[in-house]
Design an enzyme around this catalytic site. Structure first.
Site, PDB file in Angstrom:
ATOM      1  N   HIS A  38      -4.669   1.296   5.779  1.00  0.00           N
ATOM      2  CA  HIS A  38      -4.053   0.066   6.277  1.00  0.00           C
ATOM      3  C   HIS A  38      -3.828  -0.943   5.164  1.00  0.00           C
ATOM      4  CE1 HIS A  38      -4.188  -0.270  10.867  1.00  0.00           C
ATOM      5  NE2 HIS A  38      -4.375   1.005  10.597  1.00  0.00           N
ATOM      6  N   GLU A 107       2.982   2.124  11.166  1.00  0.00           N
ATOM      7  CA  GLU A 107       3.020   0.949  12.042  1.00  0.00           C
ATOM      8  C   GLU A 107       3.626  -0.225  11.280  1.00  0.00           C
ATOM      9  OE1 GLU A 107      -0.445   1.951  11.396  1.00  0.00           O
ATOM     10  OE2 GLU A 107      -0.558   3.430  13.003  1.00  0.00           O
TER      11      GLU A 107
END
Length: 321
Positions: A38, A107
């Site tokens: 992330h 994402e």
């Protein structure tokens, strides 16, 4: 027998702590580990997001047995696939063959940082398919030149290649991703105990390949405290991946989950210290056909108590599955 994994969740822990945690996970007997890749945490309450590839390199040196895996890396926007191939080959060498490369279409939360915009889901899947082809070609050795719809590669070569290329896993959440994974992946990745996803993966060539699931849990001797922590840090989880892939940052996830109650979270995430609750949650994955399940203990500071409890109580119970 299902293999039980431990998740290095980079959104809730700093880099040194992540390495310390996976060392302990190896000691207590987890079968494998996975690590999230992330740039942002899901919620500000989680508070972390180090560069996971540095963490993986450190973990490869600090551990001896436990397999490592990205869960998952997006090889299309934040990283060029040629760079992902180099990183994966290096971690495979550092870990002496213990690494698997988990890939997904990404994402918006993490990929928006390059300023390239966020394409629709079907385009993201097409980009992923092209990226996987580039990565596999580089793993095969030699120079690679590629003129594709989404990527250009100019005379690239991996100079340090492991004897065995890292197996490639692809994350699935719907029909198109299952078809892509069945054709291109060595294993499939999912975060829902949904047998329909595995059936679709099998129909497109995935039969007999490993299938890796992931399950958030929140151990605490005080169940109320566990529920409160799960709500604080994981209330975003119930939005589903068609929503979660689109939101651009922690503030959006906070707004999207503002009406989620602690009881709502506790209904989908096992909380407390009742071993049977955790076993039944894992059983949902095994009944669906998953061969591996990686547990995510919610709460950065709650990792060591969870790992101690896993050694004494949870892992022995899960072995009976």
């Amino acid at each position: 027998m299902v293999r039980i994994g431990y998740t290095m969740m980079s959104e809730q822990r700093g880099p040194r702590q992540l390495v310390e945690d996976v060392v302990r996970a190896e000691q207590v007997g987890f079968d494998f580990s996975v690590a999230s890749d992330h740039y942002f945490p899901w919620l500000e309450e989680q508070g972390h997001s180090p560069y996971v590839w540095s963490v993986l390199g450190a973990a490869a040196q600090a551990t001896e047995r436990i397999p490592l895996m990205t869960y998952v890396t997006c090889p299309t926007m934040r990283y060029h696939p040629a760079v992902v191939a180099q990183k994966a080959a290096t971690v495979q060498l550092l870990s002496q063959g213990r690494f698997r490369l988990g890939l997904g279409s990404g994402e918006n939360l993490n990929e928006h940082v390059t300023g390239a915009g966020w394409p629709p889901a079907d385009v993201r899947q097409q980009m992923l398919a092209e990226a996987v082809g580039i990565i596999r070609e580089l793993f095969a050795g030699g120079y690679v030149n590629h003129r594709g719809e989404y990527f250009q590669v100019e005379s690239a070569r991996l100079w340090d290649l492991p004897e065995q290329a890292p197996p490639i896993g692809i994350a699935v959440s719907g029909r198109q991703s299952c078809e892509l994974a069945g054709k291109l992946a060595d294993l499939v990745i999912a975060v829902e105990p949904d047998s329909a996803l595995l059936d679709a993966f099998d129909r497109h060539g995935g039969a007999g390949k490993p299938r890796v699931g992931q399950l958030p849990v929140c151990y605490d001797a005080d169940r109320d405290r566990a529920v409160a922590r799960a709500h604080e840090q994981f209330r975003w989880f119930g939005g589903g991946w068609k929503v979660n892939a689109e939101l651009p940052g922690p503030a959006a996830f906070d707004a999207a989950s503002q009406f989620v109650r602690p009881d709502d979270v506790a209904q989908s995430i096992p909380c407390g210290d009742d071993v049977d609750d955790f076993v039944e949650a894992v059983r949902a994955f095994t009944d669906a056909g998953f061969t591996e399940v990686a547990l995510v203990q919610i709460g950065g500071e709650a990792q060591r108590p969870f790992l101690d409890w896993a050694e004494s109580s949870l892992l022995p119970a899960l072995r009976d599955l």
